[in-house]
Design a protein around this motif. Structure first.
Motif, mmCIF file in Angstrom:
data_model
loop_
_atom_site.group_PDB
_atom_site.id
_atom_site.type_symbol
_atom_site.label_atom_id
_atom_site.label_comp_id
_atom_site.label_asym_id
_atom_site.label_seq_id
_atom_site.Cartn_x
_atom_site.Cartn_y
_atom_site.Cartn_z
ATOM 1 N N GLU A 66 9.443 16.649 -49.319
ATOM 2 C CA GLU A 66 10.850 16.331 -49.082
ATOM 3 C C GLU A 66 11.716 17.540 -49.423
ATOM 4 N N GLY A 70 20.283 17.805 -50.182
ATOM 5 C CA GLY A 70 21.041 17.764 -48.935
ATOM 6 C C GLY A 70 20.545 16.742 -47.926
ATOM 7 N N TYR A 71 19.252 16.595 -47.805
ATOM 8 C CA TYR A 71 18.660 15.636 -46.880
ATOM 9 C C TYR A 71 17.472 14.987 -47.563
ATOM 10 N N ASP A 72 17.122 13.799 -47.092
ATOM 11 C CA ASP A 72 16.037 13.041 -47.706
ATOM 12 C C ASP A 72 14.670 13.309 -47.079
ATOM 13 N N TYR A 73 14.644 13.724 -45.811
ATOM 14 C CA TYR A 73 13.368 13.856 -45.100
ATOM 15 C C TYR A 73 13.292 15.181 -44.351
ATOM 16 N N ASP A 93 22.453 12.942 -38.065
ATOM 17 C CA ASP A 93 22.844 14.209 -38.668
ATOM 18 C C ASP A 93 21.563 14.954 -39.040
ATOM 19 N N TYR A 94 21.453 16.204 -38.635
ATOM 20 C CA TYR A 94 20.253 16.980 -38.945
ATOM 21 C C TYR A 94 20.576 18.469 -38.904
ATOM 22 N N LEU A 102 15.548 18.762 -40.857
ATOM 23 C CA LEU A 102 15.941 18.062 -42.078
ATOM 24 C C LEU A 102 16.969 17.006 -41.705
ATOM 25 N N THR A 103 16.774 15.796 -42.209
ATOM 26 C CA THR A 103 17.659 14.687 -41.870
ATOM 27 C C THR A 103 17.517 13.585 -42.923
ATOM 28 N N ASN A 104 18.376 12.595 -42.828
ATOM 29 C CA ASN A 104 18.249 11.406 -43.670
ATOM 30 C C ASN A 104 17.537 10.281 -42.921
ATOM 31 N N GLU A 105 17.150 10.517 -41.694
ATOM 32 C CA GLU A 105 16.432 9.547 -40.866
ATOM 33 C C GLU A 105 14.994 9.439 -41.363
#
Length: 187
Positions: A66, A70-73, A93-94, A102-105
């Motif tokens: 991870e 800033g981002y989770d994934y 958002d990526y 990198l994204t939160n998806e």
């Protein structure tokens, strides 16, 4: 007749008024000039459009590693990728950093990417001509010391790449990511 790396190089040399070569590793100044820039220019021209011969559809799963913040994934992009053309879901958002999205998806991402295609026999003729003009523009001054030749080669590159893109777009309809100025400024 299928395109070859040497054939494209010789086309570029002829456009500069120079003698052809027998291989990119030949011990001549002409071959050395082209060999030094060929891979980078091929990749540059391949990343300029979603060419049908460079497209790869893939489904990416989240990476085990991870991002720190800033981002989770993170999603690892495949080796040899050049350009991310589409991403689904397309409203997330990526950012693309260090060979990763990198994204939160948290779900799998469907991507359409441009990859390096090193097989000139699979390229379109107009792509090969565009690459030859791009190479000629790059080596023209070293061979001839003529700014006029370089400018002419740049103009011909612009003309042939536009024609090649148009022809390739007719053959394969690809919807490219649409972003606005605000989104682009964030990336």
């Amino acid at each position: 007749m299928a395109l070859t790396d040497v054939g494209i190089a010789n086309s570029a040399l002829i456009k500069c008024g120079s003698d052809p070569i027998s291989s990119l590793t030949q011990n001549t100044r002409r071959a050395e000039l082209i060999n030094a820039i060929y891979t980078n220019l091929r990749n540059e021209v391949q990343s300029a459009h979603p060419w049908s011969f460079t497209l790869l559809r893939d489904t990416l799963a989240p990476s085990a590693d991870e991002p720190d913040w800033g981002y989770d994934y993170a999603y690892d992009l495949p080796n040899g990728w050049l350009t991310l053309w589409t991403l689904d879901p397309n409203d997330i958002d990526y950012v693309v950093e260090n060979e990763q999205i990198l994204t939160n998806e948290s779900t799998e991402l469907d991507v359409l990417i441009g990859i390096v295609n090193t097989d000139p026999s699979s390229w379109s003729y107009l792509f090969g001509e565009s690459l030859a003009w791009r190479i000629a523009a790059e080596i023209g001054y070293a061979l001839t010391q003529s700014i006029n030749l370089v400018e002419s080669c740049h103009k011909m590159y612009a003309k042939t790449i536009a024609e090649a893109r148009w022809k390739d777009s007719i053959d394969s309809q690809v919807k490219v990511l649409e972003t606005d100025k605000w989104t682009n400024s964030r990336r």
